[in-house]
Design a protein around this motif. Structure first.
Motif, PDB file in Angstrom:
ATOM      1  N   ASP A 164      34.234  71.929  33.261  1.00 45.28           N
ATOM      2  CA  ASP A 164      32.916  72.413  32.810  1.00 45.28           C
ATOM      3  C   ASP A 164      32.887  72.675  31.302  1.00 45.28           C
ATOM      4  O   ASP A 164      31.862  73.065  30.750  1.00 45.28           O
ATOM      5  CB  ASP A 164      32.491  73.669  33.598  1.00 45.28           C
ATOM      6  CG  ASP A 164      33.496  74.807  33.519  1.00 45.28           C
ATOM      7  OD1 ASP A 164      34.714  74.537  33.488  1.00 45.28           O
ATOM      8  OD2 ASP A 164      33.064  75.975  33.477  1.00 45.28           O
ATOM      9  N   HIS A 165      34.028  72.461  30.632  1.00 49.47           N
ATOM     10  CA  HIS A 165      34.109  72.650  29.181  1.00 49.47           C
ATOM     11  C   HIS A 165      34.437  71.343  28.459  1.00 49.47           C
ATOM     12  O   HIS A 165      33.857  71.041  27.414  1.00 49.47           O
ATOM     13  CB  HIS A 165      35.142  73.731  28.847  1.00 49.47           C
ATOM     14  CG  HIS A 165      34.724  75.071  29.366  1.00 49.47           C
ATOM     15  ND1 HIS A 165      34.276  76.079  28.548  1.00 49.47           N
ATOM     16  CD2 HIS A 165      34.638  75.547  30.637  1.00 49.47           C
ATOM     17  CE1 HIS A 165      33.944  77.127  29.295  1.00 49.47           C
ATOM     18  NE2 HIS A 165      34.152  76.820  30.566  1.00 49.47           N
ATOM     19  N   ASP A 211      36.282  80.754  28.228  1.00 47.91           N
ATOM     20  CA  ASP A 211      36.393  81.386  29.545  1.00 47.91           C
ATOM     21  C   ASP A 211      37.448  82.490  29.528  1.00 47.91           C
ATOM     22  O   ASP A 211      37.989  82.864  30.577  1.00 47.91           O
ATOM     23  CB  ASP A 211      36.781  80.342  30.613  1.00 47.91           C
ATOM     24  CG  ASP A 211      35.566  79.603  31.172  1.00 47.91           C
ATOM     25  OD1 ASP A 211      34.433  79.951  30.808  1.00 47.91           O
ATOM     26  OD2 ASP A 211      35.774  78.667  31.979  1.00 47.91           O
ATOM     27  N   HIS A 237      33.561  83.158  30.438  1.00 47.09           N
ATOM     28  CA  HIS A 237      33.569  82.665  31.816  1.00 47.09           C
ATOM     29  C   HIS A 237      32.243  82.851  32.540  1.00 47.09           C
ATOM     30  O   HIS A 237      32.192  83.320  33.673  1.00 47.09           O
ATOM     31  CB  HIS A 237      34.719  83.338  32.591  1.00 47.09           C
ATOM     32  CG  HIS A 237      35.056  82.618  33.855  1.00 47.09           C
ATOM     33  ND1 HIS A 237      35.589  83.245  34.943  1.00 47.09           N
ATOM     34  CD2 HIS A 237      34.909  81.317  34.206  1.00 47.09           C
ATOM     35  CE1 HIS A 237      35.765  82.360  35.918  1.00 47.09           C
ATOM     36  NE2 HIS A 237      35.359  81.179  35.485  1.00 47.09           N
ATOM     37  N   HIS A 238      31.146  82.460  31.860  1.00 48.79           N
ATOM     38  CA  HIS A 238      29.823  82.395  32.494  1.00 48.79           C
ATOM     39  C   HIS A 238      29.394  83.714  33.144  1.00 48.79           C
ATOM     40  O   HIS A 238      28.636  83.728  34.116  1.00 48.79           O
ATOM     41  CB  HIS A 238      29.789  81.259  33.528  1.00 48.79           C
ATOM     42  CG  HIS A 238      30.590  80.061  33.100  1.00 48.79           C
ATOM     43  ND1 HIS A 238      30.127  79.200  32.134  1.00 48.79           N
ATOM     44  CD2 HIS A 238      31.843  79.633  33.423  1.00 48.79           C
ATOM     45  CE1 HIS A 238      31.059  78.271  31.912  1.00 48.79           C
ATOM     46  NE2 HIS A 238      32.118  78.522  32.663  1.00 48.79           N
TER      47      HIS A 238
HETATM   48 ZN   LIG Z   1      33.972  77.601  32.480  1.00 50.58          ZN
END
Ligand SMILES: [Zn+2]
Ligand SMILES: [Zn+2]
Length: 346
Positions: free
Chosen positions: A100-101, A194, A219-220
């Protein structure tokens, strides 16, 4: 109060824009107007769903991309940068090897000239990580291993500094995340990838100056990041959460939101607002108008921090400015232990 000050800056900016561009009342696209301006720091939190991608335009004309979202969002990031007429990304940062990064980064590397590439000393046995290494090699780029305390840019007027990772033996891959800080006169941003509690603790123990106007939450918004001690040191006016709507992780977690609310930090989320653009001239920091209006219209109820009673926003017995807390829904107010005011809420 913070919001009032922000609106004021926006009004000033609006007047300036009208003056400079004839009769342009459109400020929704602040960054697009600003991109021609010199001496501005522009930070774009690109909406990549459940992932992270932050693009920074520095006052000296250089730029940095921190992460590129998921593989699926590679095209979105590339098109976003092309819309800004970006030719070269001077500093490409892959915070840590999670999809996701780094997912969108191979596509980014195929499309732009890249200066330096920064990565942590952490590998992954995944197809996307291999692909990233392949694209870096194809372009004859070298990887600079990031370490807390290293400087990326040390300009007379602004600094771009690495604050983490500070060890090479973390258990969690997330804790290897490259954390950076941008300082431009009075404006400061901390971008935490994150990074979770262990890395946060190391940054505190290193005695880094963590205080920042804006934080990109780790981390969202997961509960294992953003410890109270760390957030206290950062003491952010604005907290950006890059997160996908209805994600399977339940991000951002309630614990994180509670900690941020305790600090009275304005929470700004990509799942609610899409791309978020923040502009600073080193003194005032403004968020694009679209964000302000949407954040303000979202506020439906105003609570009194002392009496724990909440009101509709047009009630005629609203608490004093300094005692106000804002809620977006009846449920939110009640969940926080506030009772409805009998006169305005039936
Ligand atoms: Zn992430
Ligand atoms: Zn991660």
């Amino acid at each position: 109060m913070k919001k009032d000050r922000l609106s004021l800056f926006l009004i000033i900016f609006l007047i300036l824009s009208i003056g400079l561009t004839g009769c342009n009342y459109e400020v929704a696209e602040v960054a697009h107007i600003e991109k021609d301006f010199k001496d501005k720091l522009v930070v774009h939190f690109i909406d990549v769903g459940q992932g992270d991608s932050t693009f920074i335009q520095f006052p000296n004309g250089e730029s940095s991309l921190i992460d590129g979202g998921t593989r699926k969002s590679g095209d979105k990031v590339v098109n976003y940068l092309k819309d800004l007429d970006i030719g070269k990304i001077d500093y490409l940062i892959a915070t840590h090897p999670h999809e996701d990064h780094i997912g969108g980064l191979p596509e980014v590397i195929r499309n732009f000239n890249i200066g330096k590439v920064y990565m942590p000393d952490k590998t992954a046995n995944t197809a996307i990580f291999e692909e990233l290494l392949k694209e870096i090699k194809n372009k004859d780029l070298k990887i600079t291993l990031a370490e807390g305390g290293n400087s990326i840019i040390d300009d007379e007027k602004f600094q771009f500094t690495i604050l983490a990772p500070n060890r090479d033996d973390y258990i969690e891959t997330n804790d290897f995340s490259i954390v950076t800080k941008i300082e431009y006169i009075d404006a400061s941003f901390i971008l935490t990838g994150d990074a979770e509690k262990s890395s946060e603790l190391d940054m505190i123990n290193k005695n880094y100056n963590l205080k920042s106007n804006v934080i990109k939450i780790g981390h969202h918004g997961g509960r294992t990041s953003s410890s109270q001690e760390f957030l206290k040191k950062v003491d952010p006016d604005y907290s950006i959460i890059s997160v996908g709507a209805d994600n399977t992780y339940g991000h951002p977690h309630k614990e994180t939101l509670d900690r941020l609310n305790k600090l009275d930090s304005n929470i700004i989320r990509t799942d609610e607002l899409g791309d978020i653009v923040i502009v600073s001239n080193g003194k005032e920091t403004t968020i694009s108008e679209k964000i302000i209006t949407e954040t303000e219209t979202k506020v439906q109820y105003i609570g009194n921090k002392n009496t724990k009673v909440f009101h509709t926003k047009d009630c005629n017995s609203l608490p004093k400015e300094e005692n106000r807390i804002f809620f977006n829904s009846l449920e939110e107010a009640k969940e926080n232990g506030y009772k409805p005011h009998k006169n305005c809420i039936k």
